[in-house]
Motif scaffolding. Structure first.
Motif, PDB file in Angstrom:
ATOM      1  N   THR A  93      59.682   8.226   2.792  1.00 20.76           N
ATOM      2  CA  THR A  93      58.636   7.686   3.654  1.00 20.76           C
ATOM      3  C   THR A  93      59.105   6.398   4.320  1.00 20.76           C
ATOM      4  O   THR A  93      58.910   6.197   5.527  1.00 20.76           O
ATOM      5  CB  THR A  93      57.353   7.448   2.847  1.00 20.76           C
ATOM      6  N   SER A  94      59.737   5.521   3.565  1.00 21.64           N
ATOM      7  CA  SER A  94      60.254   4.274   4.132  1.00 21.64           C
ATOM      8  C   SER A  94      61.266   4.557   5.230  1.00 21.64           C
ATOM      9  O   SER A  94      61.239   3.914   6.293  1.00 21.64           O
ATOM     10  CB  SER A  94      60.914   3.426   3.037  1.00 21.64           C
ATOM     11  N   HIS A  95      62.152   5.510   4.982  1.00 23.05           N
ATOM     12  CA  HIS A  95      63.170   5.833   5.981  1.00 23.05           C
ATOM     13  C   HIS A  95      62.527   6.396   7.242  1.00 23.05           C
ATOM     14  O   HIS A  95      62.931   6.045   8.357  1.00 23.05           O
ATOM     15  CB  HIS A  95      64.172   6.829   5.407  1.00 23.05           C
ATOM     16  N   ALA A  96      61.526   7.251   7.070  1.00 20.13           N
ATOM     17  CA  ALA A  96      60.846   7.838   8.233  1.00 20.13           C
ATOM     18  C   ALA A  96      60.174   6.759   9.075  1.00 20.13           C
ATOM     19  O   ALA A  96      60.237   6.783  10.318  1.00 20.13           O
ATOM     20  CB  ALA A  96      59.822   8.868   7.774  1.00 20.13           C
ATOM     21  N   VAL A  97      59.538   5.801   8.415  1.00 17.13           N
ATOM     22  CA  VAL A  97      58.881   4.714   9.147  1.00 17.13           C
ATOM     23  C   VAL A  97      59.910   3.887   9.898  1.00 17.13           C
ATOM     24  O   VAL A  97      59.734   3.563  11.083  1.00 17.13           O
ATOM     25  CB  VAL A  97      58.059   3.836   8.179  1.00 17.13           C
ATOM     26  N   LYS A  98      60.998   3.550   9.237  1.00 17.39           N
ATOM     27  CA  LYS A  98      62.038   2.743   9.875  1.00 17.39           C
ATOM     28  C   LYS A  98      62.673   3.466  11.050  1.00 17.39           C
ATOM     29  O   LYS A  98      63.151   2.828  11.999  1.00 17.39           O
ATOM     30  CB  LYS A  98      63.095   2.354   8.842  1.00 17.39           C
ATOM     31  N   ARG A  99      62.694   4.775  10.995  1.00 14.40           N
ATOM     32  CA  ARG A  99      63.281   5.565  12.076  1.00 14.40           C
ATOM     33  C   ARG A  99      62.287   5.839  13.199  1.00 14.40           C
ATOM     34  O   ARG A  99      62.582   6.560  14.142  1.00 14.40           O
ATOM     35  CB  ARG A  99      63.832   6.876  11.525  1.00 14.40           C
ATOM     36  N   GLY A 100      61.093   5.281  13.094  1.00 16.53           N
ATOM     37  CA  GLY A 100      60.130   5.373  14.186  1.00 16.53           C
ATOM     38  C   GLY A 100      59.296   6.628  14.223  1.00 16.53           C
ATOM     39  O   GLY A 100      58.678   6.935  15.254  1.00 16.53           O
ATOM     40  N   CYS A 101      59.223   7.362  13.101  1.00 14.26           N
ATOM     41  CA  CYS A 101      58.412   8.585  13.090  1.00 14.26           C
ATOM     42  C   CYS A 101      56.935   8.254  13.288  1.00 14.26           C
ATOM     43  O   CYS A 101      56.422   7.281  12.738  1.00 14.26           O
ATOM     44  CB  CYS A 101      58.595   9.331  11.767  1.00 14.26           C
ATOM     45  N   GLY A 102      56.257   9.096  14.064  1.00 16.12           N
ATOM     46  CA  GLY A 102      54.849   8.861  14.347  1.00 16.12           C
ATOM     47  C   GLY A 102      53.960   8.991  13.142  1.00 16.12           C
ATOM     48  O   GLY A 102      52.848   8.466  13.117  1.00 16.12           O
ATOM     49  N   GLY A 103      54.424   9.672  12.125  1.00 11.34           N
ATOM     50  CA  GLY A 103      53.667   9.837  10.892  1.00 11.34           C
ATOM     51  C   GLY A 103      54.507  10.572   9.874  1.00 11.34           C
ATOM     52  O   GLY A 103      55.630  11.008  10.173  1.00 11.34           O
ATOM     53  N   VAL A 104      53.986  10.688   8.651  1.00 13.67           N
ATOM     54  CA  VAL A 104      54.628  11.506   7.624  1.00 13.67           C
ATOM     55  C   VAL A 104      53.579  12.463   7.065  1.00 13.67           C
ATOM     56  O   VAL A 104      52.392  12.151   7.045  1.00 13.67           O
ATOM     57  CB  VAL A 104      55.238  10.664   6.488  1.00 13.67           C
ATOM     58  N   LEU A 105      54.034  13.621   6.638  1.00 11.92           N
ATOM     59  CA  LEU A 105      53.166  14.643   6.047  1.00 11.92           C
ATOM     60  C   LEU A 105      53.446  14.677   4.558  1.00 11.92           C
ATOM     61  O   LEU A 105      54.586  14.920   4.149  1.00 11.92           O
ATOM     62  CB  LEU A 105      53.453  15.999   6.691  1.00 11.92           C
ATOM     63  N   MET A 106      52.426  14.426   3.735  1.00  9.45           N
ATOM     64  CA  MET A 106      52.689  14.196   2.322  1.00  9.45           C
ATOM     65  C   MET A 106      51.934  15.151   1.402  1.00  9.45           C
ATOM     66  O   MET A 106      50.712  15.132   1.316  1.00  9.45           O
ATOM     67  CB  MET A 106      52.352  12.748   1.948  1.00  9.45           C
TER      68      MET A 106
END
Length: 300
Positions: A93-106
């Motif tokens: 999740t941290s990596h996805a946020v840092k990479r600019g992803c619009g959201g994560v599916l959890m």
């Protein structure tokens, strides 16, 4: 096209290609992602269709970084980051946020069955707190047939009360239309995505955000057409047409079938590979699938 940088509309749970040693095939993955995004679709890699739970954290990081390196609009990407291990969920999740992803599916942690609502709330809260980034936008993944862990309305309400700017939506793959409609109406501003194209029209009528469906890997433009035109007189016919494709695919092992069709569309044999315990679609089944699609007037 869906709005650039946003996560409304239709998202494709991107298939994961493998090399002959069953390692992720980065060029094919990027090629499919670019193709899908070029059709106006968002991307939802590392979920069920992506064989996400057959991929390790390092592999998902590498695949996500490949999308960034390809210059794709990461604001239109919603990777699956829910794992059984808390530390894995936090890292992804941290990596996805840092990479600019619009959201994560959890997904919820899915190994221990019958967890309490308190336990599930704590699991999501720990990820949110440990990531500690105001940019995080978390979409819950409700797929009780697969995970055996439902996302209840009580849990949603607690998460919305505690993290109203972070927990922003849900993908509902339960097949329960009434549940989707209830969530649309009960939680204003909470983005509800149907996990099947069968329900794009009723979910949009109830105030939903769109659809995240495996079949978008092949049939995404037709889904996007309905999403754009759901208020037009043609919407009922467009919804019925989507049901034809869905019915044909439901008679097959879905991931293997989608990969076989992708192999035919691209001419890349490697798309047929899946990671064990899944098995590739048998040649005779692939021929039957293509014949059924042709009889229905569906051309790849």
């Amino acid at each position: 096209m869906s709005n650039p940088g946003t996560l409304d509309g239709v998202l494709a749970p991107v298939l994961t290609p493998f090399t002959n040693t069953l390692m992720p095939h980065l060029p094919l993955f990027v090629g499919l992602a670019r193709h899908l995004m070029g059709q106006g679709l968002g991307l939802a890699p590392f979920g069920t269709t992506s064989e996400g739970n057959s991929l390790g954290v390092a592999e998902k990081v590498e695949l996500l970084d490949a999308l960034v390196g390809a210059g794709l609009d990461m604001g239109r990407v919603m990777p699956g980051t829910g794992c059984c291990a808390l530390s894995d969920s936090v890292a992804l999740t941290s990596h996805a946020v840092k990479r600019g992803c619009g959201g994560v599916l959890m997904l919820p942690p899915f190994y221990y069955k019958n967890p309490s609502e308190d336990g599930l709330f704590a699991a999501f809260a720990e990820v949110i707190e440990r990531v500690g980034d105001d940019r995080l936008r978390l979409y819950l993944y409700h797929f009780p047939q697969q995970s055996q862990i439902p996302i209840t309305h009580g849990l949603i309400e607690r998460l919305l009360a505690a993290y109203p700017a972070t927990v922003v939506g849900i993908k509902d793959s339960s097949g329960d239309l009434a549940n989707m409609e209830t969530m649309c109406r009960a939680y204003p501003g909470f983005k509800v995505f149907s996990g099947t194209e069968r329900f794009i029209l009723p979910v949009m009528r109830a105030g939903g955000a769109g659809c995240i469906s495996a079949n978008a890997n092949i049939h995404g433009p037709a889904m996007l057409d309905l999403w754009r035109r759901w208020q037009e007189p043609e919407a009922e016919r467009l919804q019925a047409d989507l049901g034809v494709f869905r019915a044909i695919m439901e008679g097959m092992p879905l991931i293997a079938a989608l990969k076989a069709l992708t192999a035919r569309r691209t001419g890349e044999y490697g798309w047929r590979r899946v990671r064990p315990p899944l098995v590739a679609l048998a040649p005779e089944a692939e021929i039957q699938l293509v014949e059924r699609l042709g009889q229905a007037g569906i051309v790849l």
